[in-house]
Design a protein around this motif. Structure first.
Motif, PDB file in Angstrom:
ATOM      1  N   VAL A 108       0.680  -1.048  -0.149  1.00 36.40           N
ATOM      2  CA  VAL A 108      -0.273  -0.162  -0.405  1.00 36.40           C
ATOM      3  C   VAL A 108       1.007   1.565  -0.901  1.00 36.40           C
ATOM      4  N   VAL A 109       0.108   2.053  -0.826  1.00 32.50           N
ATOM      5  CA  VAL A 109       1.609   3.108  -0.774  1.00 32.50           C
ATOM      6  C   VAL A 109       0.136   4.372  -1.180  1.00 32.50           C
ATOM      7  N   SER A 110       0.462   5.258   0.103  1.00 32.38           N
ATOM      8  CA  SER A 110      -0.586   6.420   0.282  1.00 32.38           C
ATOM      9  C   SER A 110      -0.031   7.707   0.158  1.00 32.38           C
ATOM     10  N   TYR A 111      -0.425   8.155  -0.516  1.00 28.55           N
ATOM     11  CA  TYR A 111      -0.665   9.874  -0.582  1.00 28.55           C
ATOM     12  C   TYR A 111      -0.207  10.511   0.854  1.00 28.55           C
ATOM     13  N   VAL A 112       0.328  11.636   0.968  1.00 28.54           N
ATOM     14  CA  VAL A 112       0.153  12.194   2.507  1.00 28.54           C
ATOM     15  C   VAL A 112      -0.225  12.856   3.460  1.00 28.54           C
ATOM     16  N   ASN A 113      -1.879  13.546   1.787  1.00 27.20           N
ATOM     17  CA  ASN A 113      -3.152  13.503   2.105  1.00 27.20           C
ATOM     18  C   ASN A 113      -4.486  12.308   2.435  1.00 27.20           C
ATOM     19  N   THR A 114      -3.684  12.022   3.922  1.00 28.85           N
ATOM     20  CA  THR A 114      -4.453  10.916   4.157  1.00 28.85           C
ATOM     21  C   THR A 114      -4.577  10.797   5.735  1.00 28.85           C
ATOM     22  N   SER A 115      -5.293  10.340   6.908  1.00 26.77           N
ATOM     23  CA  SER A 115      -5.566  10.057   8.207  1.00 26.77           C
ATOM     24  C   SER A 115      -4.384   9.958   9.017  1.00 26.77           C
ATOM     25  N   ALA A 116      -3.663   9.556  10.094  1.00 32.66           N
ATOM     26  CA  ALA A 116      -3.428   8.814  10.669  1.00 32.66           C
ATOM     27  C   ALA A 116      -3.771   6.999  10.833  1.00 32.66           C
ATOM     28  N   GLU A 117      -5.144   7.454  10.817  1.00 36.72           N
ATOM     29  CA  GLU A 117      -5.251   5.488  10.385  1.00 36.72           C
ATOM     30  C   GLU A 117      -4.977   4.796   9.183  1.00 36.72           C
ATOM     31  N   VAL A 118      -4.892   5.899   8.570  1.00 34.70           N
ATOM     32  CA  VAL A 118      -4.740   4.795   6.301  1.00 34.70           C
ATOM     33  C   VAL A 118      -3.402   4.894   6.715  1.00 34.70           C
ATOM     34  N   LYS A 119      -2.705   5.854   7.796  1.00 38.25           N
ATOM     35  CA  LYS A 119      -0.974   5.854   7.774  1.00 38.25           C
ATOM     36  C   LYS A 119      -0.670   4.368   7.841  1.00 38.25           C
ATOM     37  N   ALA A 120      -1.408   4.283   9.401  1.00 42.72           N
ATOM     38  CA  ALA A 120      -0.770   2.775   9.649  1.00 42.72           C
ATOM     39  C   ALA A 120      -1.502   1.786   9.150  1.00 42.72           C
TER      40      ALA A 120
END
Ligand code: 13P
Ligand code: SF4
Length: 302
Positions: A108-120
């Motif tokens: 999973v690659v996430s843009y920093v434009n995401t919540s902490a929960e998504v980053k986790a």
């Protein structure tokens, strides 16, 4: 009033030994009083590298939250707690867990434009400045789930030749830009180069001379021998560009190119944040630890 507010902000910053950072999309007066103005990657780095114990983020929630994830012992302030990012709200931790269950061997690659929960729930984060290098760093035999911006995702696919499983999110501000609007500006300013952020629709990116993150656009414009530019990103950035390149002319690609969430940070709210140490960003430790890894992996690569 403005003069008094600026004096108060300067005095309080010194008393607290606080650092005030601003995104390029902030109001001109906020960019003026900030100690540092940059894109989201540069702002994330500031949090990781500064000695200041108090850091005020003049930007939107995910930027301050990323800072808290990286620097849990610092006091991270967001002057207006409701400054959000509608694109970040398009992905939740729960929905991402479900998507991962459908593709158990994916990265999973996430843009920093995401919540902490998504980053986790993310393996590695990216920003628009480093997204192509981050995707290139992932072994070719791995499937990639890219969250949440499908326009940035298409841009990366075109740059890397790699297909990704795309989240169906988008920035409502950038996604509204149309080819007709850009071509109308080009008709009015035929010598101008078309420069856009990768959050714009693929059709618009296709007709642009340059597609780049905000810091990439700034570098390009500074080094270009051209004098006129049609800018396809948030209007606050035109102030930054004019400050750095007063001899060049910038035209906004569409008249209403404003991210309202970026504009809720005012001098009054910044002064209040420094005065009362509000609003302090907190992230539950179990989520923070996992989110930290995804941000740290990004910072180690770029
Ligand atoms: P940058 O990564 O270019 O700073 O962009 C962040 C953003 O929110 C764009 O809309
Ligand atoms: Fe989010 Fe778009 Fe605003 Fe950037 S411009 S903060 S992506 S809503």
């Amino acid at each position: 009033m403005t003069k008094e507010l600026i004096e108060f902000i300067t005095r309080r910053k010194n008393e607290l030994n606080a650092l005030v950072v601003s995104h390029f999309y902030q109001l001109p007066e906020i960019q003026e009083v900030a100690d540092f103005v940059g894109d989201s990657l540069q702002l994330a780095r500031q949090a990781a590298e500064t000695d200041a114990q108090v850091v005020v983020y003049c930007g939107v929630h995910f930027m301050a939250e990323s800072a808290k994830i990286l620097s849990p012992n610092k006091t991270i302030l967001l002057p207006e707690v409701n400054a959000g990012c509608p694109m970040a709200d398009m992905a939740t931790g729960e929905a991402l867990r479900a998507k991962k269950a459908e593709h158990p061997n994916s990265v999973v690659v996430s843009y920093v434009n995401t919540s902490a929960e998504v980053k986790a729930e993310t393996d590695i984060c990216c920003t628009s400045s480093n997204a192509v290098s981050i995707v290139k760093s992932i072994p070719l035999d791995k499937e990639i789930i890219f969250v949440p911006d499908q326009n940035l995702g298409s841009y990366i696919e075109n740059q890397t030749g790699r297909k990704m499983i795309m989240w169906e999110g988008y920035c409502p501000i950038h996604n509204n830009l149309t080819v007709d609007e850009v071509m109308e500006q080009k008709r009015l300013h035929p010598e101008a180069k078309i420069v856009v952020h990768p959050e714009v629709p693929e059709s618009v990116a296709h007709i642009a001379d340059v597609v780049s993150s905000t810091s990439g656009i700034l570098d390009y414009v500074k080094n270009s021998s051209d004098k006129e530019f049609i800018i396809g990103t948030e209007v606050g950035f035109l102030y930054t560009l004019s400050q750095h390149c007063p001899d060049k002319t910038f035209y906004i690609a569409r008249p209403e190119f404003t991210c309202q969430d970026m504009k809720v940070i005012t001098l009054e709210r910044l002064a209040n944040a420094l005065d009362k140490l509000e609003h302090q960003i907190e992230v539950p430790e179990d989520i923070r630890k996992k989110a930290y890894d995804s941000l740290d992996r990004m910072l180690k690569i770029t």
